[in-house]
Design an enzyme around this catalytic site. Structure first.
Site, PDB file in Angstrom:
ATOM      1  N   ASN A  46       0.839  -1.204   0.000  1.00 16.81           N
ATOM      2  CA  ASN A  46       0.000   0.000   0.000  1.00 16.81           C
ATOM      3  C   ASN A  46       0.870   1.249   0.000  1.00 16.81           C
ATOM      4  OD1 ASN A  46       0.539  -0.963   2.679  1.00 16.81           O
ATOM      5  ND2 ASN A  46      -0.990   0.403   3.528  1.00 16.81           N
ATOM      6  N   GLU A  48       0.364   5.276   0.548  1.00 18.87           N
ATOM      7  CA  GLU A  48      -0.597   6.298   1.003  1.00 18.87           C
ATOM      8  C   GLU A  48      -0.226   7.685   0.498  1.00 18.87           C
ATOM      9  OE1 GLU A  48      -0.940   5.722   5.263  1.00 18.87           O
ATOM     10  OE2 GLU A  48      -2.128   3.889   4.921  1.00 18.87           O
ATOM     11  N   CYS A  57      -4.111   0.686  -2.584  1.00 20.20           N
ATOM     12  CA  CYS A  57      -3.969  -0.526  -1.765  1.00 20.20           C
ATOM     13  C   CYS A  57      -2.969  -1.497  -2.387  1.00 20.20           C
ATOM     14  CB  CYS A  57      -5.311  -1.214  -1.617  1.00 20.20           C
ATOM     15  SG  CYS A  57      -6.508  -0.269  -0.665  1.00 20.20           S
ATOM     16  N   GLU A  59      -3.119  -4.760  -2.979  1.00 19.20           N
ATOM     17  CA  GLU A  59      -3.595  -5.730  -3.978  1.00 19.20           C
ATOM     18  C   GLU A  59      -3.853  -5.054  -5.316  1.00 19.20           C
ATOM     19  OE1 GLU A  59      -4.907  -4.704  -1.140  1.00 19.20           O
ATOM     20  OE2 GLU A  59      -6.911  -5.540  -0.825  1.00 19.20           O
ATOM     21  N   CYS A  92     -10.668  -3.962   0.485  1.00 16.72           N
ATOM     22  CA  CYS A  92     -11.678  -2.911   0.679  1.00 16.72           C
ATOM     23  C   CYS A  92     -12.662  -2.943  -0.487  1.00 16.72           C
ATOM     24  CB  CYS A  92     -11.005  -1.542   0.788  1.00 16.72           C
ATOM     25  SG  CYS A  92     -10.388  -0.896  -0.781  1.00 16.72           S
ATOM     26  N   CYS A  95     -11.195  -2.109  -3.934  1.00 18.89           N
ATOM     27  CA  CYS A  95     -10.358  -3.200  -4.473  1.00 18.89           C
ATOM     28  C   CYS A  95     -11.220  -4.349  -4.960  1.00 18.89           C
ATOM     29  CB  CYS A  95      -9.366  -3.691  -3.431  1.00 18.89           C
ATOM     30  SG  CYS A  95      -7.999  -2.537  -3.225  1.00 18.89           S
TER      31      CYS A  95
HETATM   32  N1  THU Z   1      -5.186  -1.501   2.658  1.00 10.84           N
HETATM   33  C1  THU Z   1      -4.673  -2.296   1.687  1.00 10.84           C
HETATM   34  O1  THU Z   1      -3.626  -1.984   1.085  1.00 10.84           O
HETATM   35  N2  THU Z   1      -5.324  -3.442   1.393  1.00 10.84           N
HETATM   36  C2  THU Z   1      -6.389  -3.937   2.094  1.00 10.84           C
HETATM   37  O2  THU Z   1      -6.873  -5.011   1.779  1.00 10.84           O
HETATM   38  C3  THU Z   1      -6.943  -3.158   3.213  1.00 10.84           C
HETATM   39  C4  THU Z   1      -6.422  -1.780   3.353  1.00 10.84           C
HETATM   40  C5  THU Z   1      -4.436  -0.286   3.037  1.00 10.84           C
HETATM   41  C6  THU Z   1      -5.024   1.020   2.626  1.00 10.84           C
HETATM   42  C7  THU Z   1      -4.410   1.958   3.647  1.00 10.84           C
HETATM   43  O3  THU Z   1      -3.108   2.329   3.217  1.00 10.84           O
HETATM   44  C8  THU Z   1      -4.241   1.106   4.897  1.00 10.84           C
HETATM   45  O4  THU Z   1      -4.321  -0.246   4.448  1.00 10.84           O
HETATM   46  C9  THU Z   1      -5.292   1.354   5.950  1.00 10.84           C
HETATM   47  O5  THU Z   1      -6.558   1.326   5.410  1.00 10.84           O
END
Ligand code: THU
Length: 135
Positions: A46, A48, A57, A59, A92, A95
């Site tokens: 991930n 940000e 994210c 995935e 999420c 995704c």
């Molecule tokens: N996040 C992911 O990368 N994948 C997931 O399946 C759940 C959430 C990340 C997004 C954000 O950077 C952090 O986790 C918190 O939500």
């Protein structure tokens, strides 16, 4: 139930990718690894952004890498998505909508946080989805 040990290598690669997460706001690191049928690996973590909504994210980054390298849904064997959180990181909503278009319905989605592990697929995660087939 499919044996999760079959996916141990991509789980481990996803945990390594997790270390590349850029997550200064949530402090929640996620890693992912797409395995292709010709045994290639595409990782994602991930990433940000101070404008929170622009976060990508793990995935999505991994599957976009696979597509960017010319692979398509029929070429994908499995995807692992991992975190070190106390619960499994399941994709999420955004995704899930991406994965329903870019994965076959029954492609294994392997989840792990070391303590708990599960194999699912996008049909289970996003039933009654809106897809290209509806257009
Ligand atoms: N996040 C992911 O990368 N994948 C997931 O399946 C759940 C959430 C990340 C997004 C954000 O950077 C952090 O986790 C918190 O939500």
């Amino acid at each position: 139930m499919e044996n999760i040990e079959k996916y141990r290598a991509i789980i481990d690669i996803a945990f390594k990718a997790c270390e590349n997460a850029y997550a200064p706001y949530s402090n929640y690191q996620v890693g992912a690894c797409v395995l292709t049928k010709d045994s290639k690996h595409f990782i994602g973590a991930n990433v940000e952004n101070a404008s929170y909504g622009l976060t990508n994210c793990a995935e999505r980054n991994a599957i976009f890498q696979a597509y960017s390298n010319g692979y398509r849904k029929g070429d994908i064997e499995a995807i692992a998505i991992v975190s070190k959180g106390k619960t499994l990181a399941t994709p999420c909503g955004a995704c899930r909508q991406v994965l329903v278009e870019l994965l076959e319905k029954n492609t294994p989605i392997v989840l792990s946080n070391h303590k708990e592990e599960k194999i699912t697929n996008i049909e289970e995660l996003l039933p009654m989805s809106f897809t290209e087939a509806d257009l």
